[in-house]
Scaffold this active site. Structure first.
Site, PDB file in Angstrom:
ATOM      1  N   HIS A 155     -69.614 -33.328  71.005  1.00  0.00           N
ATOM      2  CA  HIS A 155     -68.715 -32.450  71.776  1.00  0.00           C
ATOM      3  C   HIS A 155     -67.716 -31.722  70.884  1.00  0.00           C
ATOM      4  O   HIS A 155     -67.106 -30.747  71.308  1.00  0.00           O
ATOM      5  CB  HIS A 155     -67.965 -33.288  72.821  1.00  0.00           C
ATOM      6  N   ASP A 358     -62.011 -25.989  67.984  1.00  0.00           N
ATOM      7  CA  ASP A 358     -62.327 -26.739  69.211  1.00  0.00           C
ATOM      8  C   ASP A 358     -63.833 -26.683  69.431  1.00  0.00           C
ATOM      9  O   ASP A 358     -64.437 -25.631  69.207  1.00  0.00           O
ATOM     10  CB  ASP A 358     -61.618 -26.080  70.405  1.00  0.00           C
TER      11      ASP A 358
HETATM   12  C1  GDG Z   1     -63.755 -32.444  74.032  1.00  0.00           C
HETATM   13  C2  GDG Z   1     -63.784 -31.415  72.904  1.00  0.00           C
HETATM   14  C3  GDG Z   1     -65.064 -29.882  74.406  1.00  0.00           C
HETATM   15  C4  GDG Z   1     -56.391 -31.530  80.516  1.00  0.00           C
HETATM   16  N1  GDG Z   1     -55.169 -31.907  80.882  1.00  0.00           N
HETATM   17  C5  GDG Z   1     -55.275 -32.510  82.072  1.00  0.00           C
HETATM   18  C6  GDG Z   1     -56.614 -32.478  82.446  1.00  0.00           C
HETATM   19  N2  GDG Z   1     -57.280 -31.873  81.480  1.00  0.00           N
HETATM   20  C7  GDG Z   1     -58.715 -31.599  81.513  1.00  0.00           C
HETATM   21  C8  GDG Z   1     -59.004 -30.125  81.535  1.00  0.00           C
HETATM   22  C9  GDG Z   1     -60.404 -30.090  80.934  1.00  0.00           C
HETATM   23  C10 GDG Z   1     -60.356 -31.250  79.973  1.00  0.00           C
HETATM   24  O1  GDG Z   1     -59.302 -32.103  80.345  1.00  0.00           O
HETATM   25  C11 GDG Z   1     -60.084 -30.813  78.536  1.00  0.00           C
HETATM   26  O2  GDG Z   1     -61.273 -30.354  78.011  1.00  0.00           O
HETATM   27  P1  GDG Z   1     -61.323 -29.513  76.678  1.00  0.00           P
HETATM   28  O3  GDG Z   1     -62.688 -29.008  76.523  1.00  0.00           O
HETATM   29  O4  GDG Z   1     -60.320 -28.432  76.749  1.00  0.00           O
HETATM   30  O5  GDG Z   1     -60.889 -30.484  75.478  1.00  0.00           O
HETATM   31  P2  GDG Z   1     -61.117 -32.019  74.977  1.00  0.00           P
HETATM   32  O6  GDG Z   1     -60.479 -33.004  75.856  1.00  0.00           O
HETATM   33  O7  GDG Z   1     -60.603 -32.022  73.580  1.00  0.00           O
HETATM   34  O8  GDG Z   1     -62.692 -32.259  74.997  1.00  0.00           O
HETATM   35  C12 GDG Z   1     -63.848 -30.014  73.484  1.00  0.00           C
HETATM   36  C13 GDG Z   1     -65.094 -31.004  75.415  1.00  0.00           C
HETATM   37  O9  GDG Z   1     -65.002 -32.265  74.770  1.00  0.00           O
HETATM   38  C14 GDG Z   1     -66.380 -30.986  76.251  1.00  0.00           C
HETATM   39  O10 GDG Z   1     -67.520 -30.962  75.451  1.00  0.00           O
HETATM   40  O11 GDG Z   1     -64.976 -28.654  75.098  1.00  0.00           O
HETATM   41  O12 GDG Z   1     -63.923 -29.069  72.448  1.00  0.00           O
HETATM   42  O13 GDG Z   1     -62.652 -31.574  72.051  1.00  0.00           O
HETATM   43  O14 GDG Z   1     -61.390 -30.363  81.889  1.00  0.00           O
HETATM   44  O15 GDG Z   1     -58.953 -29.656  82.823  1.00  0.00           O
HETATM   45  N3  GDG Z   1     -57.064 -32.994  83.587  1.00  0.00           N
HETATM   46  C15 GDG Z   1     -56.157 -33.584  84.404  1.00  0.00           C
HETATM   47  N4  GDG Z   1     -54.844 -33.662  84.089  1.00  0.00           N
HETATM   48  C16 GDG Z   1     -54.353 -33.127  82.934  1.00  0.00           C
HETATM   49  O16 GDG Z   1     -53.145 -33.199  82.662  1.00  0.00           O
HETATM   50  N5  GDG Z   1     -56.568 -34.111  85.548  1.00  0.00           N
END
Ligand code: GDG
Length: 491
Positions: A155, A358
Site C-alpha cells: 500500500h 504517499d
Molecule cells: C495507506 C497508505 C494508501 C483519516 N482520518 C480519519 C479517517 N481517515 C481515513 C480517511 C481515509 C484513510 O483514513 C486514510 O487513507 P490514506 O490513503 O489517505 O492514507 P494511509 O492511512 O496512510 O494509508 C496510502 C492507503 O494505505 C490505501 O492503500 O492510499 O498511501 O499510506 O480513508 O478517510 N477516518 C476516520 N476518522 C479520521 O479521523 N473515521
C-alpha cells in the site's frame, strides 16, 4: 469452493467504530463481496509466550486474529515495520533506525502467523497478503508446503532502489518478495523502482514475458491503484439540500485529513498557509484551514517530533493572524467518526492534500466523491501522491515548495465555477470507474493467473475461480452495517 484469504498486519474489529487508516477499508470492501476470511493481529498486546489465534464471525464476516507480545509490538511492529521499512520505502533514510534484533523478530512474527494460518487453508484458497509488515509471509508459508497462489499488495510507495539497498537485510527482503506469485503496487513509478531494486539487490532478471526472475522463482509485478467505494460518499435524495441549508457560513473551509505522519507534509502545509495569509491579506477572515490529524504510532520518536512541531506552528500562525472572532487554523488531533467525513468534505471549498510521498492517498478520492457536481470544491493534490497519476485534473502542487503551495491555494480559491465543474467531472469519473471493486477484482484475476503460471497448470477448479471473480466484480454486499466500520488505525 474458492475462498479469498486476506492477511494483513491489523484486522479491523467489526464492532469498533472510529478507527483511522486506508488499508482496512480497502480490504474490507473487497472481502465483503467474496467468501473467505481475514487473518492478522487483533490490535492487542498480551503477556504470553505463545499467542493463539481466535476465530470470530460478525455479520457473516470471519476474522482469525491473534495478539502480539510486547516484544513483538516493539520490534516487529514499531521497530522493523515502522522504523525501518516505512521510512525507507518513503525515501526517508534519515529517519530509519536499523537496530539489532528488529529483523529477527520481524521474521519470527511472520513465521508464527504462517504456522497458525497454514492449517486453516484449503487447496483452492487464494491468499492475498497486505503491506510491508508481512513481506516474509509467502516464504514462510511455502516452507510449510503451501502451494496456493499467494499475492502481495504494497500500500505504500516504493522509494528509489538506492534507498532500499541501504537496508542491511535488503537481499533477504528481495528474496522474500520473490516467493510471491504476484506483487501489486500503486503506481507505474513504484513498479519501475521495485524492478530496479530487485535487479540491483539480487540480480533479478526481467524476462521477455514481462515476469521477473529472482533466483529460482518467477513472479509478476503490476500496478493496481487502490480505489474507494464512492457510494459511501454519495448523497441521497434530500440529504444534500439539508446539508446546504445548514451551512450558512460565508467563510470558505480548506480541509486536510491526514494521519499525523511525517510523510504527509503537514509542517510544509502550515508554513505555506502562514505565507499565504501574509502575502494575500485580503483572504484573512474569509478562509479557515481545518486540519484533522488523528494520532498514529505515537511511541515512535519521529511521530512525537512532528506532533510537537505542528502544535507550535498552528499556535504561532493563530497567534500571529487570529482575531477575537476568527481563528485561521482549526487543528484537531483526534479521530473523527467515519460517518462525519462525507459532510465535512462536501462543505469544504478546497481539499488540500499535500503529502511528501504517499502510496495512493484515499482522502483525495474521498474528497472528489463527496463534492456537489453543480458547485464542486477544488482538489489541490501533491505531485508525489500515488493518486496524482490518476487524478491529473486536480491542481497538482510540489509539496516542498512553499511558494507553489501558496500560489496553488490561491488558484483553487479563485477558480471560476465553470472550471471547477469541468475539472470535477473528469476527476469523479476516474474515482468512480477505478473504485475498490475494480481494484479487488483486477488484482484477484491477476493473482489467479500468476498462480497458474508458477505451477504451470490450470487451477483445480477454474469454474469455481470464475464464479469467485464474478462475485468480486458484482456489487452484492452482506448485511454488516458499513457505517460502523472505520478504517484501520494500525497501518
Ligand atoms: C495507506 C497508505 C494508501 C483519516 N482520518 C480519519 C479517517 N481517515 C481515513 C480517511 C481515509 C484513510 O483514513 C486514510 O487513507 P490514506 O490513503 O489517505 O492514507 P494511509 O492511512 O496512510 O494509508 C496510502 C492507503 O494505505 C490505501 O492503500 O492510499 O498511501 O499510506 O480513508 O478517510 N477516518 C476516520 N476518522 C479520521 O479521523 N473515521
Amino acid at each position: 469452493m474458492t475462498r479469498l484469504v486476506m492477511v494483513s498486519n491489523r484486522v479491523i474489529d467489526f464492532n469498533a467504530a472510529q478507527q483511522a487508516g486506508g488499508v482496512g477499508v480497502a480490504i474490507y470492501n473487497t472481502l465483503a463481496r467474496q467468501s473467505g476470511f481475514w487473518f492478522g493481529w487483533d490490535g492487542q498486546i498480551e503477556d504470553t509466550d505463545s499467542p493463539e489465534p481466535k476465530a470470530t464471525t460478525v455479520g457473516g464476516h470471519t476474522t482469525v486474529t491473534e495478539p502480539l507480545t510486547a516484544a513483538d509490538y516493539n520490534e516487529y511492529y514499531l521497530g522493523y515495520s515502522n522504523s525501518v521499512l516505512w521510512p525507507v520505502f518513503h525515501n526517508r533514510l534519515d529517519l530509519a533506525q536499523f537496530e539489532a534484533g528488529y529483523y529477527s523478530r520481524y521474521v519470527e512474527v511472520n513465521a508464527r502467523f504462517a504456522r497458525h494460518l497454514a492449517p486453516l487453508l484449503e487447496p483452492d484458497d487464494v491468499i492475498w497478503v497486505h503491506d510491508y509488515h508481512l513481506v516474509p509471509m509467502a516464504m514462510e508459508l511455502r516452507k510449510l508446503g503451501v502451494e496456493n497462489p499467494i499475492g502481495f499488495f504494497l500500500h505504500i510507495p516504493v522509494g528509489p532502489a538506492q534507498a532500499l539497498l541501504a537496508i542491511p537485510e535488503n537481499k533477504e527482503i528481495a528474496r522474500a518478495l520473490g516467493a510471491y506469485d504476484l506483487i501489486g503496487l500503486q503506481t507505474q513509478s513504484d513498479v519501475r523502482n521495485l524492478i530496479d531494486f530487485l535487479q540491483q539487490s539480487v540480480s533479478g532478471r526481467l524476462l521477455p514475458s514481462g515476469r521477473i526472475r529472482v533466483y529460482e522463482t518467477e513472479l509478476d509485478i503490476g500496478c493496481f491503484p487502490v480505489g474507494i467505494d464512492s457510494d459511501d460518499f454519495a448523497f441521497g435524495p434530500g440529504e444534500a439540500e439539508a446539508l446546504a441549508a445548514a451551512d450558512t457560513s460565508d467563510v470558505h473551509r480548506i480541509i486536510g485529513i491526514d494521519r499525523l505522519d511525517y510523510t504527509k507534509g503537514l509542517p510544509q502545509k502550515f508554513k505555506a498557509y502562514g505565507k499565504f495569509l501574509e502575502e494575500f491579506p485580503e483572504y484573512r477572515r474569509r478562509i479557515v484551514l481545518s486540519q484533522f490529524a488523528p494520532p498514529t504510532r505515537e511511541s515512535v520518536e519521529a511521530y512525537a517530533d512532528i506532533k510537537a512541531e505542528l502544535e507550535s506552528l498552528a499556535g504561532s500562525i493563530n497567534g500571529r493572524f487570529g482575531e477575537l472572532d476568527w481563528v485561521p487554523i482549526n487543528y484537531i488531533h483526534r479521530t473523527i467518526p467515519r460517518s462525519e467525513l462525507r459532510d465535512i468534505y462536501r462543505t469544504s471549498r478546497v481539499g488540500w492534500v499535500t503529502p511528501l510521498m504517499d502510496g495512493m492517498n484515499l482522502v483525495a478520492k474521498e474528497y472528489v466523491a463527496s463534492q456537489d457536481p453543480r458547485d464542486p470544491g477544488v482538489l489541490v493534490l501533491s505531485k508525489f501522491a500515488g493518486s496524482a497519476e490518476q487524478l491529473a485534473d486536480a491542481v497538482l502542487v510540489n509539496p516542498y515548495d512553499l511558494n507553489d503551495l501558496a500560489q496553488c491555494l490561491k488558484l483553487a480559491l479563485d477558480m471560476p465555477l465553470e472550471e471547477r465543474r469541468a475539472r470535477h467531472e473528469k476527476l469523479v469519473t476516474i474515482v468512480r470507474k477505478y473504485d475498490s471493486k475494480a481494484w479487488g477484482s483486477s488484482y484477484f484475476a491477476a493473482l489467479v493467473k500468476a498462480g497458474q503460471r508458477r505451477f504451470g497448470r490450470s487451477p483445480k477448479s477454474s469454474a469455481d475461480m470464475g464464479r469467485a471473480l464474478e462475485r468480486l466484480k458484482g456489487s452484492v454486499k452482506n448485511g454488516t452495517p458499513k457505517d460502523r466500520l472505520g478504517a484501520n488505525a494500525g497501518t
